[in-house]
Design an enzyme around this catalytic site. Structure first.
Site, PDB file in Angstrom:
ATOM      1  N   HIS A  88      -2.159   5.850  -3.581  1.00 47.28           N
ATOM      2  CA  HIS A  88      -3.117   4.754  -3.481  1.00 47.28           C
ATOM      3  C   HIS A  88      -2.468   3.484  -2.926  1.00 47.28           C
ATOM      4  CE1 HIS A  88      -6.255   6.363  -6.616  1.00 47.28           C
ATOM      5  NE2 HIS A  88      -6.130   7.140  -5.557  1.00 47.28           N
ATOM      6  N   TYR A  98     -11.923   0.303  -7.768  1.00 44.67           N
ATOM      7  CA  TYR A  98     -12.147   1.205  -8.895  1.00 44.67           C
ATOM      8  C   TYR A  98     -13.527   0.985  -9.513  1.00 44.67           C
ATOM      9  CZ  TYR A  98      -7.361   2.905  -8.799  1.00 44.67           C
ATOM     10  OH  TYR A  98      -6.197   3.512  -8.421  1.00 44.67           O
ATOM     11  N   GLU A 140      -0.129   0.542  -9.804  1.00 38.40           N
ATOM     12  CA  GLU A 140      -0.220   0.072  -8.419  1.00 38.40           C
ATOM     13  C   GLU A 140       0.128  -1.410  -8.310  1.00 38.40           C
ATOM     14  OE1 GLU A 140      -4.180   1.407  -7.452  1.00 38.40           O
ATOM     15  OE2 GLU A 140      -3.565   3.457  -7.959  1.00 38.40           O
ATOM     16  N   TYR A 205       3.434   9.878   6.226  1.00 40.19           N
ATOM     17  CA  TYR A 205       4.498  10.694   6.798  1.00 40.19           C
ATOM     18  C   TYR A 205       5.808  10.387   6.075  1.00 40.19           C
ATOM     19  CZ  TYR A 205       1.121  11.459  10.518  1.00 40.19           C
ATOM     20  OH  TYR A 205      -0.019  11.788  11.213  1.00 40.19           O
ATOM     21  N   GLY A 277       8.202  24.814   6.357  1.00 35.47           N
ATOM     22  CA  GLY A 277       7.487  24.132   7.425  1.00 35.47           C
ATOM     23  C   GLY A 277       7.858  22.677   7.527  1.00 35.47           C
TER      24      GLY A 277
END
Length: 407
Positions: A88, A98, A140, A205, A277
């Site tokens: 998040h 929220y 957070e 990423y 992978g």
């Protein structure tokens, strides 16, 4: 934590709510995006929404959280909450959102379950939601404070390397010339790009190089959808982003990081780093950090791929492991393993990863990244070899469907 009265109500209604939670989640998102279409355009992953995986992940996390509260009313699943909070925060989710989700979630619950949602049932599930939401908001908030806010920065592409036919590495430096905060190996960043239709889609990423450099590095696999649409952002990066271009990048997040002091001195806990992978990206960064810091403890390196040609960052994978004094390297390839001979430093095997004949030292801490079936299989094998479940850590690219399948 959860009140005694709510524990009884949630326990009694969990089978009904849990059985309908996927439909509830579907209606939640339909209502949310109808009211706030910009959230689908610029925050939520449109590919995951179309595939239904985000809905499944949300349903799984709510059901898993409620089940945990019922079974452990005085505790909370901090590992699960921390993983969600990092995702998040990397997207820039705000506390106010929220309340918006709550509004559409409870409208969906009432719509799906109808008269079964009595005032007592609504109050109990409202308590569950806000226990989860407020815990995430607090985590957070701390993550944002640690990073000086949730601001995004412009980064310039200063290098691009074609690792395989479908994986490209982008090397980045801050466009404003100011130094970037450090990160921990295994963490990821969010990248936001503007697509041809004006949407500003975001993807995460992993940082695929060890900390310590003024540059950041991400290695992006082009997502070929097959029967589904191709990945919007990965294909945009492959086709349109080159040296000299700029990307909008978040601060680093993620909790799949090496515990304690990664250097060690021979008494460091044994490690097992397993990938498959494109899951190799955070694992290579970890190996780079271990090599840079002079790690002395035993390390088992495991990787599975379709072929050596499709094994992204293979040279780095082998080179970093080769710098460690007590490392064993085991690569499995579905095709092409017969082109390599096992040596003192690495073994190459045909097929999929199988730890049956691999020695795993007592007290090993394991770090896994790759497709969910791969991680489930490796985790089961590690537990069978005596590795404590608490010492097996994982990272899921995209929505965390592990919880969805266990709930």
């Amino acid at each position: 934590m959860l009140s005694e009265q709510s524990v009884a109500t949630v326990r009694a209604t969990l089978p009904v709510v849990g059985g309908a939670i996927d439909e509830i989640s579907e209606r939640l998102y339909a209502g949310l995006f109808a009211a706030r279409p910009e959230l689908l355009r610029d925050l939520f992953n449109r590919g995951n929404q179309a595939a239904g995986t985000q809905r499944q992940a949300l349903a799984g996390s709510i059901a898993a959280f409620a089940t945990y509260l019922v079974d452990h009313p005085d505790d909370r699943p901090d590992a699960m909450l921390g993983r969600i909070a990092h995702k998040h925060a990397s997207l820039g989710v705000t506390a106010e959102q929220y309340a918006l989700v709550h509004e559409h979630l409870f409208a969906a619950i009432a719509d799906v379950l109808g008269e079964a949602v009595t005032p007592a049932v609504a109050a109990a599930w409202d308590e569950v939601y806000w226990l989860m939401a407020n815990a995430l908001i607090a985590i957070e908030k701390r993550l944002y404070e640690e990073r000086g806010g949730s601001a995004w920065r412009e980064w310039e592409v200063v290098g691009r390397v074609e690792e395989t036919a479908d994986v490209a590495t982008f090397r980045l430096r801050p466009a404003d010339g100011r130094p970037a905060a450090d990160f921990r190996a295994g963490q990821y960043v969010s990248v936001q790009v503007e697509l041809p239709d004006g949407a500003r889609q975001i993807r995460q990423y992993s940082l695929s190089a060890a900390p310590g450099s003024p540059l950041r590095q991400i290695s992006v696999k082009r997502v070929r959808g097959g029967t589904a649409p191709d990945g919007e952002v990965s294909n945009h990066l492959h086709a349109r982003v080159h040296v000299g271009d700029r990307l909008r990048v978040s601060s680093p997040y993620g909790d799949l990081v090496l515990a304690g002091n990664p250097a060690g001195n021979g008494t460091a806990a044994p490690l097992l780093l397993a990938s498959a992978g494109i899951g190799v990206t955070p694992i290579v960064a970890m190996l780079g950090q271990l090599a840079d810091t002079g790690h002395q403890g035993p390390v088992v390196v495991v990787h599975g791929d379709r072929s050596p040609a499709q094994h992204a960052l293979r040279a780095d994978h082998e080179a970093y492991a080769g710098k460690l004094p007590d490392a064993s390297v085991h690569f499995w390839y579905e095709e092409g393993a017969d082109h390599y001979e096992s040596g003192a430093d690495a073994s190459y095997r045909a097929g999929r990863v199988d730890l049956t004949g691999i020695a795993v030292p007592k007290g090993t801490r394991a770090y896994l990244c790759g497709p969910l079936p791969f991680m489930r299989a490796v985790r089961a094998q590690l537990i069978g070899k005596g590795v404590a479940p608490a010492d097996i850590h994982y990272e899921v690219f995209g929505p965390d469907l592990w919880l969805a399948r266990e709930s």
